[in-house]
Design a protein around this motif. Structure first.
Motif, PDB file in Angstrom:
ATOM      1  N   LYS A 293      -8.846  -2.211   8.006  1.00 16.92           N
ATOM      2  CA  LYS A 293      -8.339  -0.904   7.583  1.00 16.92           C
ATOM      3  C   LYS A 293      -7.884  -0.083   8.789  1.00 16.92           C
ATOM      4  CE  LYS A 293     -11.183  -0.598   3.402  1.00 16.92           C
ATOM      5  NZ  LYS A 293     -12.314   0.093   2.744  1.00 16.92           N
ATOM      6  N   SER A 294      -8.668  -0.182   9.873  1.00 12.62           N
ATOM      7  CA  SER A 294      -8.296   0.543  11.083  1.00 12.62           C
ATOM      8  C   SER A 294      -6.989   0.012  11.674  1.00 12.62           C
ATOM      9  CB  SER A 294      -9.437   0.439  12.102  1.00 12.62           C
ATOM     10  OG  SER A 294      -9.069   1.023  13.322  1.00 12.62           O
ATOM     11  N   LEU A 295      -6.828  -1.335  11.691  1.00 17.51           N
ATOM     12  CA  LEU A 295      -5.611  -1.926  12.255  1.00 17.51           C
ATOM     13  C   LEU A 295      -4.384  -1.684  11.373  1.00 17.51           C
ATOM     14  CD1 LEU A 295      -7.105  -5.351  13.474  1.00 17.51           C
ATOM     15  CD2 LEU A 295      -6.447  -3.391  14.901  1.00 17.51           C
ATOM     16  N   LEU A 296      -4.569  -1.621  10.052  1.00 22.20           N
ATOM     17  CA  LEU A 296      -3.451  -1.377   9.140  1.00 22.20           C
ATOM     18  C   LEU A 296      -2.887   0.034   9.318  1.00 22.20           C
ATOM     19  CD1 LEU A 296      -4.799  -3.118   5.908  1.00 22.20           C
ATOM     20  CD2 LEU A 296      -2.776  -3.801   7.234  1.00 22.20           C
ATOM     21  N   ALA A 297      -3.679   0.909   9.867  1.00 20.94           N
ATOM     22  CA  ALA A 297      -3.191   2.277  10.102  1.00 20.94           C
ATOM     23  C   ALA A 297      -2.151   2.306  11.222  1.00 20.94           C
ATOM     24  CB  ALA A 297      -4.372   3.194  10.442  1.00 20.94           C
ATOM     25  N   ASP A 298      -2.094   1.229  12.045  1.00 19.29           N
ATOM     26  CA  ASP A 298      -1.123   1.137  13.137  1.00 19.29           C
ATOM     27  C   ASP A 298       0.138   0.437  12.583  1.00 19.29           C
ATOM     28  OD1 ASP A 298       0.324   0.877  15.438  1.00 19.29           O
ATOM     29  OD2 ASP A 298      -1.220  -0.261  16.540  1.00 19.29           O
ATOM     30  N   ALA A 299       1.180   1.176  12.334  1.00 16.52           N
ATOM     31  CA  ALA A 299       2.401   0.635  11.704  1.00 16.52           C
ATOM     32  C   ALA A 299       3.142  -0.334  12.607  1.00 16.52           C
ATOM     33  CB  ALA A 299       3.329   1.788  11.306  1.00 16.52           C
ATOM     34  N   SER A 300       2.834  -0.350  13.922  1.00 14.34           N
ATOM     35  CA  SER A 300       3.550  -1.241  14.847  1.00 14.34           C
ATOM     36  C   SER A 300       3.133  -2.695  14.696  1.00 14.34           C
ATOM     37  CB  SER A 300       3.319  -0.784  16.287  1.00 14.34           C
ATOM     38  OG  SER A 300       1.944  -0.890  16.616  1.00 14.34           O
ATOM     39  N   LYS A 301       2.007  -2.956  14.020  1.00 11.21           N
ATOM     40  CA  LYS A 301       1.518  -4.327  13.851  1.00 11.21           C
ATOM     41  C   LYS A 301       1.823  -4.791  12.439  1.00 11.21           C
ATOM     42  CE  LYS A 301      -2.219  -4.104  17.249  1.00 11.21           C
ATOM     43  NZ  LYS A 301      -3.659  -4.335  17.494  1.00 11.21           N
ATOM     44  N   ASN A 302       2.290  -6.058  12.333  1.00 15.80           N
ATOM     45  CA  ASN A 302       2.544  -6.600  11.001  1.00 15.80           C
ATOM     46  C   ASN A 302       1.277  -7.261  10.459  1.00 15.80           C
ATOM     47  OD1 ASN A 302       2.385  -9.296  11.980  1.00 15.80           O
ATOM     48  ND2 ASN A 302       4.506  -9.124  12.723  1.00 15.80           N
ATOM     49  N   ILE A 303       1.339  -7.679   9.207  1.00 16.18           N
ATOM     50  CA  ILE A 303       0.159  -8.222   8.524  1.00 16.18           C
ATOM     51  C   ILE A 303      -0.315  -9.516   9.188  1.00 16.18           C
ATOM     52  CG2 ILE A 303      -0.776  -9.013   6.317  1.00 16.18           C
ATOM     53  CD1 ILE A 303      -0.040  -6.066   6.388  1.00 16.18           C
ATOM     54  N   SER A 304       0.614 -10.334   9.615  1.00 18.09           N
ATOM     55  CA  SER A 304       0.231 -11.612  10.237  1.00 18.09           C
ATOM     56  C   SER A 304      -0.521 -11.382  11.535  1.00 18.09           C
ATOM     57  CB  SER A 304       1.480 -12.464  10.498  1.00 18.09           C
ATOM     58  OG  SER A 304       2.106 -12.800   9.269  1.00 18.09           O
ATOM     59  N   GLU A 305      -0.031 -10.457  12.370  1.00 22.16           N
ATOM     60  CA  GLU A 305      -0.712 -10.168  13.630  1.00 22.16           C
ATOM     61  C   GLU A 305      -2.154  -9.691  13.380  1.00 22.16           C
ATOM     62  OE1 GLU A 305       2.966  -8.802  16.546  1.00 22.16           O
ATOM     63  OE2 GLU A 305       1.978  -7.305  15.266  1.00 22.16           O
TER      64      GLU A 305
ATOM     65  N   ALA B 149     -18.300  -9.873   6.846  1.00 21.66           N
ATOM     66  CA  ALA B 149     -17.111  -9.628   6.000  1.00 21.66           C
ATOM     67  C   ALA B 149     -16.812  -8.131   5.913  1.00 21.66           C
ATOM     68  CB  ALA B 149     -17.334 -10.219   4.616  1.00 21.66           C
ATOM     69  N   GLU B 150     -17.853  -7.322   5.706  1.00 20.85           N
ATOM     70  CA  GLU B 150     -17.659  -5.870   5.610  1.00 20.85           C
ATOM     71  C   GLU B 150     -17.134  -5.300   6.931  1.00 20.85           C
ATOM     72  OE1 GLU B 150     -17.832  -3.860   3.133  1.00 20.85           O
ATOM     73  OE2 GLU B 150     -18.463  -5.343   1.653  1.00 20.85           O
ATOM     74  N   TYR B 151     -17.644  -5.855   8.045  1.00 19.23           N
ATOM     75  CA  TYR B 151     -17.159  -5.387   9.341  1.00 19.23           C
ATOM     76  C   TYR B 151     -15.666  -5.713   9.520  1.00 19.23           C
ATOM     77  CZ  TYR B 151     -16.960  -4.399  14.307  1.00 19.23           C
ATOM     78  OH  TYR B 151     -16.625  -3.877  15.544  1.00 19.23           O
ATOM     79  N   LYS B 152     -15.270  -6.914   9.095  1.00 19.58           N
ATOM     80  CA  LYS B 152     -13.854  -7.292   9.220  1.00 19.58           C
ATOM     81  C   LYS B 152     -12.967  -6.418   8.340  1.00 19.58           C
ATOM     82  CE  LYS B 152     -14.202 -12.087  10.783  1.00 19.58           C
ATOM     83  NZ  LYS B 152     -13.713 -13.462  10.608  1.00 19.58           N
ATOM     84  N   ILE B 153     -13.442  -6.059   7.134  1.00 20.19           N
ATOM     85  CA  ILE B 153     -12.660  -5.173   6.256  1.00 20.19           C
ATOM     86  C   ILE B 153     -12.493  -3.806   6.911  1.00 20.19           C
ATOM     87  CG2 ILE B 153     -12.791  -3.885   4.091  1.00 20.19           C
ATOM     88  CD1 ILE B 153     -11.799  -6.694   3.734  1.00 20.19           C
TER      89      ILE B 153
ATOM     90  N   LYS C   8     -11.948  -7.752  -1.593  1.00 17.02           N
ATOM     91  CA  LYS C   8     -12.888  -6.728  -1.155  1.00 17.02           C
ATOM     92  C   LYS C   8     -12.455  -5.321  -1.521  1.00 17.02           C
ATOM     93  CE  LYS C   8     -15.750  -9.557   0.918  1.00 17.02           C
ATOM     94  NZ  LYS C   8     -17.148  -9.717   0.445  1.00 17.02           N
ATOM     95  N   THR C   9     -11.121  -5.081  -1.633  1.00 19.44           N
ATOM     96  CA  THR C   9     -10.640  -3.704  -1.837  1.00 19.44           C
ATOM     97  C   THR C   9      -9.823  -3.525  -3.105  1.00 19.44           C
ATOM     98  OG1 THR C   9      -8.607  -4.100  -0.586  1.00 19.44           O
ATOM     99  CG2 THR C   9     -10.540  -3.399   0.667  1.00 19.44           C
ATOM    100  N   ASN C  10      -9.538  -4.626  -3.816  1.00 22.64           N
ATOM    101  CA  ASN C  10      -8.678  -4.588  -5.014  1.00 22.64           C
ATOM    102  C   ASN C  10      -7.234  -4.202  -4.670  1.00 22.64           C
ATOM    103  OD1 ASN C  10     -10.699  -5.348  -6.844  1.00 22.64           O
ATOM    104  ND2 ASN C  10     -11.466  -3.232  -6.907  1.00 22.64           N
ATOM    105  N   LYS C  11      -6.845  -4.303  -3.416  1.00 22.62           N
ATOM    106  CA  LYS C  11      -5.478  -4.028  -2.975  1.00 22.62           C
ATOM    107  C   LYS C  11      -5.101  -5.034  -1.918  1.00 22.62           C
ATOM    108  CE  LYS C  11      -5.499   0.994  -3.762  1.00 22.62           C
ATOM    109  NZ  LYS C  11      -5.306   2.326  -3.129  1.00 22.62           N
ATOM    110  N   THR C  12      -3.787  -5.336  -1.851  1.00 25.10           N
ATOM    111  CA  THR C  12      -3.311  -6.190  -0.768  1.00 25.10           C
ATOM    112  C   THR C  12      -3.205  -5.348   0.483  1.00 25.10           C
ATOM    113  OG1 THR C  12      -0.985  -5.728  -1.185  1.00 25.10           O
ATOM    114  CG2 THR C  12      -1.996  -7.558  -2.419  1.00 25.10           C
ATOM    115  N   PRO C  13      -3.112  -5.972   1.675  1.00 23.67           N
ATOM    116  CA  PRO C  13      -2.955  -5.193   2.903  1.00 23.67           C
ATOM    117  C   PRO C  13      -1.723  -4.283   2.855  1.00 23.67           C
ATOM    118  CG  PRO C  13      -3.587  -7.424   3.433  1.00 23.67           C
ATOM    119  CD  PRO C  13      -3.340  -7.406   1.973  1.00 23.67           C
ATOM    120  N   SER C  14      -0.621  -4.774   2.271  1.00 30.85           N
ATOM    121  CA  SER C  14       0.597  -3.954   2.197  1.00 30.85           C
ATOM    122  C   SER C  14       0.362  -2.741   1.310  1.00 30.85           C
ATOM    123  CB  SER C  14       1.763  -4.796   1.673  1.00 30.85           C
ATOM    124  OG  SER C  14       2.018  -5.882   2.531  1.00 30.85           O
TER     125      SER C  14
END
Length: 898
Positions: free
Chosen positions: A855-867, A847-851, A887-893
């Motif tokens: 975080k790394s993938l969310l830094a790429d603005a070209s990908k949406n949340i579903s992808e 789970a920690e690895y996926k989080i 895990k972070t107390n925040k949504t991906p957005s």
């Protein structure tokens, strides 16, 4: 050619011949030896140098003495520095005053060899001498062993300006410090030999009447102290120990006469100094530091040492005689060869002298025959000397191997005596039943030690030829049957079929009952030791025309061919980890049978049982029918095997695997550790490895000497297997030498304890290693996705594990079972491994690895949340949002917008 020409020609011939016969090669190298003192020990050193030089005629040695005058020796060094020498050997009278002068010679390019003593400088070529610190320490340990760590000592020191005196004092002081009840009541620096001892010793003995030991830095001082003590009627109550052990005057002779109780052998190093000088000047490899070995000379071994020294002297005289003879023969040979060359040339050129040259040639041929005969005789004598030397070397090796093995055999029973004893001492409260069990364990192992000592003494008597048969006529049938009957209770407990088979009711026979009892008891004890429960042991007694035959057969583990061939060899080891019995029993049995003029043999095959056959000669002409009642011997037979119990406290989550082939020691450790930890027991490395894989414990305690695979190999196996590499290992062993500790450390052991060990110290080591492992887990529990922070032995495993997670990251069916199968581990092993390293379970780690990846993938603005959700293996983007917020107390957005 006229008469005058012939006369001139003959004159030249004889002149050349005379030159050839008288010419000797001048020495090629000049060695100067500056000797500090003049005494008997120094005379022995000088003699050894001269004897060694007999083998090197190209070297010339000059010995210059300074008679203990430091200033005179300094002047000698400075004078030698101005001369042309090839090498300097020196024994400095004092260290500091001579340092500068000797350094000057060394810097000029002349090699410098120190013998016995050094200066304060490290600028020298080589050093030959005894380790004075070790001699002092050995003396202290010897005195401690003789007086069981109790005593009061007067130390008579040499002048403390010399390095041997300071080193001997320091080593002796360190050894005494290890014995709390051994005390130096006073140390006296002796500057004026007899006068100082006469002045000081009576006063000290009067002020310290409790004194019972006198340790002197030399035998001369020790003998002088003895004479002074004798005057004040104190000599008989004192134990005198000296150093030097010279075979002349004061030394070994005083030990033999019981004036001295012991003397430490202080080798001179004379021969070794010349050998090193030869290597240096001939540009051969040599050692810079050459420490000579010592030995304790007592009344028990002084006769042997004096006998060996006398034999060596005789051999040395013979060698010197042969060397001188060889030199003479070489001179003769050289002269004859030169004459032959010269006369051969004249024979070709001058026909007139042909007859003369013919006779000369005949003479040369005759000389060669004589020389060849003499060379053959010399070679035969050389071969004899080499044979004698090889016998002496083999005898020394056998003796040292005997001492090494007997020491090893003592250590396990001692561990089972000392460790429980220390445990009893440390207890604040005593349980009667538990204390009784511990005392019974101590008594059992004390009896084992006593039996081992008795066996050693019996072998010593046999070796010295002092043991005789105390034979009488007994009934051999009833005698043998009674011994077998003593084992019936043990056989019943082990469900072993024990039978005594004999076709006749009695057999009068002349034998030594005590010795034959030991033979039969020892073989039967071994049979029970190696026969499994449910097996059989049959003892048969038969006779034929020539002999009586006793056969003990079992269906136990048996022996290999090489084991069978060496079964009666003292301390033969079937492999590097297992000895046959104590290593003494079968050897002693063979000697006792041979005393009866009989033979003992063994028939065995691996995994098919063993049979020992004792054949005794039958005396047919003896008509005596009266038999005596055979004596009854007390046989201490262990009828109960130690049962392993694995106690597991309900609340403990810490587990240990303990591996030890001695069942009693294994049960003792189990009893101590099972109160705090889950304990799993094993008696072999193979059984231990299975339990390590099954339970993945928090710590492993293992003996080094195990059947088949030893503790070093098991430790290496644990540390190299990624499933177990994180587990700390403590090794216990009777191998206390530093080489064994280095081998254990190389194998990866976290701690190494020699037997006998302190139980409290072992418990603290276990506690500390477990706490250290727990602190490491807590440290990395917040950084589990950063393998770079983990120690190198576990880093590769975590990297491989994360690569595997990355491989199946987008697989929604990813599970612990799938990951463990990919890694070649069971689900339990994977859980325990990850938890031991990171303090997190496998699911938390994934789970920690996926989080972290999210975080790394969310830094790429070209990908949406579903992808991103699908890429991380989530079937439902909304579930990914819920998971991320937990895990972070925040949504991906929200995370992307921050």
């Amino acid at each position: 050619m006229n008469f005058n020409q012939i006369r001139l020609f003959l004159f030249l011939i004889f002149a050349f011949s005379s030159f050839s016969c008288s010419h000797e090669l001048e020495p090629k190298y000049r060695i100067v030896f500056l000797q500090c003192c003049h005494d008997e020990w120094r005379d022995v050193m000088n003699s050894e140098m001269k004897r060694e030089l007999a083998f090197h005629p190209e070297f010339k040695l000059e010995i210059i003495e300074s008679y203990s005058e430091t200033e005179q020796q300094i002047e000698q060094v400075r004078a030698i520095a101005k001369e042309d020498i090839d090498l300097l050997i020196i024994t400095p009278n004092e260290a500091k005053p001579l340092t500068a002068a000797i350094e000057e010679i060394y810097k000029s390019g002349v090699p410098v060899i120190f013998v016995d003593r050094k200066t304060d400088s490290g600028q020298y070529t080589a050093f030959i001498g005894a380790d004075n610190y070790e001699i002092g320490k050995t003396t202290g340990k010897f005195i401690s062993s003789q007086f069981r760590d109790r005593g009061n000592i007067i130390e008579l020191e040499l002048e403390m300006t010399s390095s041997p005196a300071t080193e001997r004092h320091r080593g002796f002081k360190d050894a005494v410090a290890d014995a709390p009840n051994l005390k130096i009541v006073e140390s006296v620096e002796i500057k004026d030999g007899l006068t100082d001892i006469n002045n000081y010793l009576p006063r000290i003995l009067k002020e310290h009447p409790e004194t019972n030991i006198v340790f002197a830095h030399t035998d001369f001082l020790a003998v002088t102290a003895y004479e002074v003590a004798q005057k004040v009627e104190k000599a008989k109550s004192l134990f005198f120990v000296g150093i030097d052990a010279l075979p002349v005057s004061k030394g070994m002779q005083q030990v033999k006469e019981r004036i001295l109780d012991a003397s430490l052998l202080y080798p001179t190093g004379g021969a070794e100094a010349i050998q090193t000088a030869v290597k240096i000047l001939k540009k051969q490899p040599f050692k810079k530091e050459n420490k000579l070995l010592t030995n304790v000379i007592t009344a028990e071994n002084v006769d042997i040492m004096l006998s060996q020294i006398e034999k060596i002297k005789e051999q040395q005289v013979d060698i010197e005689r042969q060397v001188y003879r060889i030199n003479d023969l070489n001179k003769t040979y050289s002269s004859q060869r030169n004459r032959l060359y010269f006369m051969s040339a004249l024979f070709i050129g001058v026909v007139v002298l042909g007859t003369f040259l013919f006779f000369l040639l005949q003479e040369k041929q005759q000389s060669n025959i004589v020389l060849a005969q003499q060379n053959d005789a010399i070679n035969r004598q050389k071969d004899e000397i080499e044979k004698v030397s090889e016998v002496a070397r083999q005898a020394t090796e056998d003796k040292m191997r005997f001492y090494s093995y007997i020491s090893h055999e003592f250590k396990t029973p001692l561990s089972l005596i000392l460790t429980p004893t220390e445990d009893l001492i440390e207890r604040k409260a005593y349980n009667v039943n538990e204390s009784k069990q511990v005392l019974e364990l101590i008594k059992k192992n004390a009896n084992r030690l006593l039996k081992l000592v008795d066996q050693v003494l019996d072998l010593r008597k046999i070796d010295a030829g002092k043991i005789e048969l105390n034979a009488d006529f007994y009934d051999l049938v009833s005698f043998s049957k009674e011994i077998v009957d003593d084992f019936k209770f043990k056989a019943k407990n082990a469900n072993i079929d024990l039978q005594f088979i004999c076709p006749f009711k009695e057999l009068p026979y002349e034998f030594d009952a005590e010795k034959l009892d030991k033979v039969l008891f020892n073989i039967l004890s071994n049979a029970f030791k190696y026969t499994p429960n449910g097996g059989f042991i049959h003892v048969s007694l038969m006779k034929n025309i020539n002999n009586v035959e006793i056969k003990i057969s079992d269906n136990g583990v048996g022996m290999s061919e090489i084991d069978r061939e060496n079964a009666f060899e003292m301390f033969y080891r079937a492999n590097k980890n297992v000895s046959l019995g104590t290593g003494l029993g079968l050897a002693l049995s063979r000697e006792f049978v041979h005393l009866h003029k009989g033979e003992i043999s063994v028939e065995s095959k691996k995994d098919s049982g063993t049979s020992f056959i004792i054949s005794l000669p039958l005396l047919l002409n003896d008509s005596r029918n009266q038999v005596a009642d055979a004596p009854v011997f007390d046989h201490e037979i262990e009828t109960e095997k130690v049962e392993k119990s694995e106690l597991r406290p309900l609340e403990s989550d810490i587990s240990l695997v303990i591996i030890e082939d001695n069942a009693e020691l294994l049960e003792f450790l189990n009893a101590k550790f099972s109160k705090l930890y889950n304990v799993y027991l094993a008696e072999s490395a193979e059984e231990g490895w299975d339990k390590i894989l099954n339970f993945v414990p928090d710590l492993i305690i293992s003996d080094v000497m195990l059947p088949k695979q030893d503790g070093f190999e098991l430790t290496q196996k644990v540390k190299q297997d990624f499933r177990t590499s994180h587990i700390p290992v403590i090794l216990l062993t009777a191998k206390g030498k530093i080489e064994s500790q280095i081998e254990g450390t190389k194998a990866g052991a976290d701690a190494y304890m020699g037997k006998p060990f302190n139980q409290l110290l072992l418990e603290e080591k276990v506690k500390n290693l477990i706490e250290n492992r727990d602190r490491m887990r807590r440290r990395f529990s917040n950084e589990i996705t950063n393998p770079g922070n983990v120690q190198s032995s576990e880093r590769k495993f975590l990297l491989d594990f994360e690569l595997l997670i990355e491989k199946y990251l987008n697989d929604s069916t990813l599970s612990v079972e799938k990951l463990s199968a990919e890694l070649g581990m069971s689900r339990v092993q994977l859980y325990r491994k990850i938890t031991a390293i990171t303090n997190h379970n496998v699911n938390d780690y994934i789970a920690e690895y996926k989080i972290k990846k999210a975080k790394s993938l969310l830094a790429d603005a070209s990908k949406n949340i579903s992808e991103i959700a699908y890429e991380l293996g989530f079937n439902n983007p909304s579930y990914f949002t819920t998971f991320f917020k937990q895990k972070t107390n925040k949504t991906p957005s929200e995370w992307r917008n921050t």
